[in-house]
Design an enzyme around this catalytic site. Structure first.
Site, PDB file in Angstrom:
ATOM      1  N   ALA A 110      41.684  39.189  39.688  1.00  8.09           N
ATOM      2  CA  ALA A 110      40.620  39.721  38.826  1.00  8.09           C
ATOM      3  C   ALA A 110      40.573  38.852  37.574  1.00  8.09           C
ATOM      4  O   ALA A 110      41.498  38.075  37.312  1.00  8.09           O
ATOM      5  CB  ALA A 110      40.907  41.169  38.465  1.00  8.09           C
ATOM      6  N   LYS A 111      39.530  38.942  36.837  1.00 14.16           N
ATOM      7  CA  LYS A 111      39.461  38.219  35.559  1.00 14.16           C
ATOM      8  C   LYS A 111      38.394  38.859  34.700  1.00 14.16           C
ATOM      9  O   LYS A 111      37.439  39.440  35.203  1.00 14.16           O
ATOM     10  CB  LYS A 111      39.094  36.751  35.812  1.00 14.16           C
ATOM     11  CG  LYS A 111      39.474  35.839  34.682  1.00 14.16           C
ATOM     12  CD  LYS A 111      40.928  35.439  34.819  1.00 14.16           C
ATOM     13  CE  LYS A 111      41.377  34.478  33.758  1.00 14.16           C
ATOM     14  NZ  LYS A 111      42.663  33.870  34.102  1.00 14.16           N
TER      15      LYS A 111
END
Ligand code: GLU
Length: 422
Positions: A110-111
């Site tokens: 994720a980011k």
């Protein structure tokens, strides 16, 4: 520089997709699974208002991207940067996905990011923006869903504000497992700040053992003096290697007898650069990369080792602490020339690995001493390195493709076990 970084990261998405496709082909992944793993599961884009110190209201764009949560909750940092955009955050989420998998962590990638210039904002403005961003993404993050962490221009301070804001949304519940990279007092882990370099150091030891050589007495050149490069200089020096060259944005220095990173630190703190350090000669960035040395550590920008200079590199081992320092073409040249590379998703995975340790400690409310963090990090890095090196030897592919094959295989196997919902 910012523009260069931005383009580099988008190129990183192409590179990550290229290696994913190559790995998927070799692993004979079924078409449906290939499509599933090629794209992120969820991309949230938000626009939100923040009152600035002078009273006017400014709107900011923020993002959070999550890959398919096959192995576990999403994991990845939040960056604040004027060039951050949806595509960049997506690229970085994809990289996190393969990084977590190759490192053997129970996470998906994720980011997050906010398009802003924190250097031009006051602390109070950054706090209001952080809290509002946290409120906007709070429906899709959580200790079992997606666990953010620091990244470019965010650190302990921002993590503490996010923790506090989301806790307020949950009736004041203290939820340290929500986020990693926190201050120690709020459930942070010892060793998180030096973890990226430490992990790279352990992987280097393993690579040298495979090459039947030793770090002690060897020569090391380090490109870049950020957190990772700087700490790496200390670790290899303490292990008996000679750091013969380093550089920063102002230039590079060289001493064939070795540079003492402790004295160099004092010098850099005084004058703001490594340049001018007693007993050293100047050298350019290109000269540093082409030095005859045992270990070359690119710890700065992307696209540093390309088909233009790959035939001139004289290192025996390349340890990628930076993201994307080597182009696809250079990768193959190194492999053909017998130069071992520890690819970025493996070499710099120590940071997220200690984030994982932090999350585990938070869940137990029981904290490890620095020795235990180090010991476990060494174990994770050693195992990850050997999985990749064995894959590379067995399938006769370069270390980067081998790392992707290990990463993709693990996610694909988990996805098959879970099957499709409805
Ligand atoms: N931002 C770091 C990375 O990109 C760490 C992420 C984390 O600790 O979750 O690897």
């Amino acid at each position: 520089m910012a523009e260069l970084q931005r383009r580099g990261e988008l190129k990183m998405l192409q590179t990550a997709r290229y290696f994913f496709d190559q790995a998927a082909g070799r692993l004979r992944l079924e078409e449906g699974l290939r499509e599933l793993l090629r794209y992120p599961k969820r991309k949230l884009a938000v626009t939100f208002p923040v009152q600035m110190d002078d009273g006017h209201v400014k709107h900011f764009e923020g993002f959070r991207v999550q890959c398919h949560s096959v192995l576990g909750p999403g994991k990845g940092g939040i960056r604040y940067h004027p060039d951050t955009n949806a595509e960049e955050v997506e690229a970085l989420a994809v990289l996190m996905n393969w990084k977590c998998s190759v490192a053997g962590l129970p996470y998906s990638g994720a980011k997050g990011g906010v398009r802003c210039n924190p250097k031009a904002m006051s602390e109070r403005e950054i706090e209001r923006m952080t809290r509002r961003y946290a409120a906007e993404i709070s429906p899709i993050i959580g200790p079992e869903v997606d666990i953010p962490a620091p990244d470019v221009y965010t650190g302990e301070r921002e993590m503490a504000w996010i923790l506090d804001t989301v806790s307020m949304h949950h009736n004041g519940e203290f939820m340290p497992g929500l986020i990693t990279g926190k201050p120690l007092l709020l459930g942070g882990s010892l060793g998180r700040d030096t973890a990226t370099a430490r992990g790279g150091f352990f992987a280097t030891l393993e690579a040298m053992a495979r090459m039947k050589t030793k770090l002690e007495g060897s020569t090391v050149a380090i490109q870049g003096c950020g957190n990772a490069g700087w700490n790496m200089a200390h670790f290899v020096h303490d292990a008996g290697a000679k750091v013969i060259a380093v550089n920063d944005s102002k230039g590079g220095i060289f001493n064939s007898k070795g540079l003492d990173p402790y004295k160099l630190k004092e010098h850099k703190e005084k004058v703001g650069s490594v340049v001018g350090f007693r007993g050293s000669d100047r050298l350019t960035n290109e000269e540093l990369l082409q030095l005859k040395c045992d270990v070359l550590v690119p710890a700065a920008l992307e696209d540093q080792l390309t088909e233009k200079n790959a035939t001139k590199i004289r290192a025996k081992l390349i340890v990628e602490l930076a993201n994307g320092p080597t182009t696809q073409e250079a990768d193959q040249i190194f492999y053909d020339r017998g130069i071992m590379t520890i690819p970025d998703i493996l070499a710099n995975s120590g940071g997220v690995t200690v984030s994982y340790f932090e999350w585990v400690q938070d869940r137990q409310r029981y904290f490890w001493d620095a020795k235990k963090v180090d010991k476990r990090l060494k174990q994770f890095m050693t195992e990850a390195f050997n999985r990749v090196a064995t894959m590379s030897e067995k399938t006769k592919v370069n270390m980067r493709l081998a790392a992707y094959m290990v990463a993709v295989d693990r996610v694909a196997t988990a996805a098959r076990l879970r099957g499709l919902y409805a």
